[in-house]
Design an enzyme around this catalytic site. Structure first.
Site, short mmCIF file in Angstrom:
data_model
loop_
_atom_site.label_atom_id
_atom_site.label_comp_id
_atom_site.label_asym_id
_atom_site.label_seq_id
_atom_site.Cartn_x
_atom_site.Cartn_y
_atom_site.Cartn_z
N CYS A 1 -13.09 101.98 34.75
CA CYS A 1 -13.92 103.03 35.62
C CYS A 1 -12.93 103.78 36.61
O CYS A 1 -13.39 104.90 37.06
CB CYS A 1 -15.04 102.31 36.44
SG CYS A 1 -16.26 101.45 35.61
N HIS B 1 -16.68 107.01 42.01
CA HIS B 1 -17.43 106.62 40.69
C HIS B 1 -18.78 106.18 41.00
O HIS B 1 -19.45 105.61 41.92
CB HIS B 1 -16.66 105.30 40.44
CG HIS B 1 -17.10 104.44 39.27
ND1 HIS B 1 -17.48 105.04 38.11
CD2 HIS B 1 -17.26 103.30 39.36
CE1 HIS B 1 -17.92 104.38 37.32
NE2 HIS B 1 -18.09 103.19 37.93
N ASN C 1 -23.66 104.80 34.98
CA ASN C 1 -22.71 104.62 35.26
C ASN C 1 -21.72 105.10 33.88
O ASN C 1 -22.19 104.20 32.97
CB ASN C 1 -22.34 103.09 35.44
CG ASN C 1 -20.83 102.79 35.84
OD1 ASN C 1 -19.84 103.50 35.37
ND2 ASN C 1 -20.89 101.49 36.37
O1 UT7 Z 1 -18.50 100.45 37.08
C1 UT7 Z 1 -18.21 98.97 37.11
C2 UT7 Z 1 -18.81 98.81 38.56
N1 UT7 Z 1 -19.87 98.21 38.62
C3 UT7 Z 1 -20.64 97.93 39.74
O2 UT7 Z 1 -20.33 98.51 40.67
C4 UT7 Z 1 -21.76 96.91 39.76
C5 UT7 Z 1 -21.88 96.32 41.05
N2 UT7 Z 1 -23.19 95.39 41.29
C6 UT7 Z 1 -24.37 96.00 41.06
O3 UT7 Z 1 -24.57 97.16 41.36
C7 UT7 Z 1 -25.46 94.97 41.29
O4 UT7 Z 1 -25.23 93.84 41.52
C8 UT7 Z 1 -26.43 95.17 39.97
C9 UT7 Z 1 -27.37 96.44 40.05
C10 UT7 Z 1 -25.83 94.80 38.94
C11 UT7 Z 1 -27.51 93.74 40.21
O5 UT7 Z 1 -27.89 94.08 41.47
P1 UT7 Z 1 -28.38 92.90 42.52
O6 UT7 Z 1 -29.13 93.18 43.56
O7 UT7 Z 1 -26.86 92.30 42.72
O8 UT7 Z 1 -29.21 91.76 41.62
P2 UT7 Z 1 -28.85 90.22 41.01
O9 UT7 Z 1 -27.91 90.26 40.01
O10 UT7 Z 1 -28.84 89.40 42.25
O11 UT7 Z 1 -30.31 90.04 40.43
C12 UT7 Z 1 -31.50 89.88 41.22
C13 UT7 Z 1 -32.74 89.34 40.14
C14 UT7 Z 1 -32.34 88.26 39.27
O12 UT7 Z 1 -33.59 87.62 39.21
P3 UT7 Z 1 -33.46 85.98 40.09
O13 UT7 Z 1 -32.66 85.34 39.50
O14 UT7 Z 1 -33.78 86.53 41.43
O15 UT7 Z 1 -35.26 85.69 39.54
C15 UT7 Z 1 -31.96 88.90 38.13
O16 UT7 Z 1 -32.27 88.25 37.07
O17 UT7 Z 1 -32.84 90.44 39.42
C16 UT7 Z 1 -32.98 90.18 37.97
N3 UT7 Z 1 -32.68 91.17 37.29
C17 UT7 Z 1 -33.41 92.20 36.65
N4 UT7 Z 1 -34.69 92.41 36.97
C18 UT7 Z 1 -35.35 93.22 36.44
C19 UT7 Z 1 -31.16 91.64 36.88
N5 UT7 Z 1 -31.34 92.65 36.17
C20 UT7 Z 1 -32.59 93.11 35.92
C21 UT7 Z 1 -33.11 94.15 35.50
N6 UT7 Z 1 -34.77 94.43 35.66
N7 UT7 Z 1 -32.69 95.20 34.80
#
Ligand code: UT7
Length: 340
Positions: free
Chosen positions: A110, A267, A297
């Protein structure tokens, strides 16, 4: 003085909304919007990384008033070229008919567009080349696991391009006159003022995608395809710490204060990351244009597409001070300060 003299972008025709994705994985528009800010993304159906790149490049060349034959250098940043061989840059060279250019690819995920800009800048600075085309292009949809809701909702496809030129000082004077005529009160544009880059391979596995495994007559191994895997929270923490820091260094090196920057083009990974960076820099969100709502993204393509979007919407004037900043897999990161 080394300046960006033209930009262009291209995205596939097929727009896929969050609700569309809700039909193939267990997710919802509400979750995706609230956690990321993304509402839709464009996914390649017939399009290729080469085709999207060539389209963006042609627009950038037209905007710069530069012919393909005038190009000395083409650098394409991608993690999703159409082929291992030949490289994407040579394919773009062929599509453009840029027969006088040296062409090679660069992979910094990225941050790829920032690394391309840094590399091209150094070639132009030494006087070795005068006109460069830099491209960030991806068809990430082919390396995404479309059954993994934690990653498949985040990414999209597209390409952005910029022409970078070593502009003689007398042209700079002509530009100054036209800037004054446009009534923006800007002084002489100084082009690229600073670039700061960084990498940390030690934390690389927080965002990864394996290549094909070794397969030869001396090894017995199941061949299988790998897809993008990410520790989202680690990448998130890395981004909100590193991006304000690298921007601060680049702005300081440019001899400016953060308050003097008109636009921060970051980004486009997550609206919460952009908001956190704005907060840490104590700058209003109005200075941080966003296109991730529409595009998601797009890795290396994200910054140049955003730059092209803001240029087309007349958000940049002659003399505007702009930060471009990227971060991502590697880990890699970088920021540049430029005066338009
Ligand atoms: O270009 C490369 C750079 N990449 C980035 O900058 C990504 C940086 N990270 C992020 O943007 C965030 O961490 C994410 C958007 C990827 C995830 O957000 P989060 O607030 O960190 O969520 P999480 O991974 O802690 O997941 C929270 C919950 C989980 O469920 P439980 O374990 O709490 O029951 C996940 O399984 O959300 C669930 N989950 C979803 N639910 C519905 C994960 N993805 C999804 C989804 N829809 N698409």
């Amino acid at each position: 003085m080394i300046r960006i003299t033209g930009t262009g972008s291209a995205v596939p025709a097929r727009r896929v909304t969050n609700d569309d994705l809700g039909k193939i994985v267990d997710t919802s528009d509400e979750w995706i919007r609230s956690r990321t800010g993304i509402e839709s993304r464009y996914l390649a159906v017939e399009e290729t990384t080469t085709g999207l790149s060539a389209e963006a490049a042609k627009k950038a060349l037209a905007a710069a008033g530069v012919s393909a034959e005038e190009l000395d250098l083409i650098i394409a940043a991608t993690v999703t070229p159409d082929r291992f061989l030949p490289n994407l840059s040579c394919e773009i060279q062929r599509e453009l008919g840029a027969k006088n250019a040296v062409a090679f690819d660069l992979n910094a995920a990225c941050s790829g567009f920032l690394f391309s800009l840094d590399t091209a800048y150094m070639y132009l600075r030494t006087g070795r080349y005068r006109k460069a085309l830099i491209i960030g292009a991806e068809t990430l949809s082919k390396i995404i696991d479309w059954t993994d809701r934690s990653t498949c909702v985040l990414f999209g496809d597209g390409a952005g391009a910029a022409v970078l030129e070593n502009v003689p000082e007398e042209t700079g004077c002509a530009d100054r006159a036209s800037g004054a005529a446009a009534g923006n009160g800007a002084g002489e544009s100084r082009g690229i003022l600073s670039i700061r880059m960084g990498s940390d391979g030690g934390r690389g596995m927080v965002l990864s995608c394996d290549n094909r495994p070794v397969s030869n007559p001396y090894v017995k191994r199941e061949s299988g395809l790998s897809y993008v895997s990410m520790d989202g929270q680690e990448v998130y923490k890395f981004a909100v710490r590193t991006v304000p820091h690298i921007i601060g260094l680049a702005v300081e090196e440019a001899g400016l204060a953060v308050e003097e920057i008109d636009l921060f083009l970051l980004h486009q990974a997550n609206i919460r990351i952009i908001e956190a960076v704005a907060k840490r820099l104590r700058q209003p969100m109005e200075k941080f244009p966003v296109n991730l709502r529409d595009c998601g993204n797009i890795s290396a393509a994200s910054v140049p597409i955003l730059l092209d979007n803001v240029r087309k919407h007349d958000m940049i004037k002659k003399g505007s001070k702009i930060v471009l900043a990227g971060f991502g897999a590697g880990l890699t990161w970088g920021a540049t300060v430029l005066e338009w």
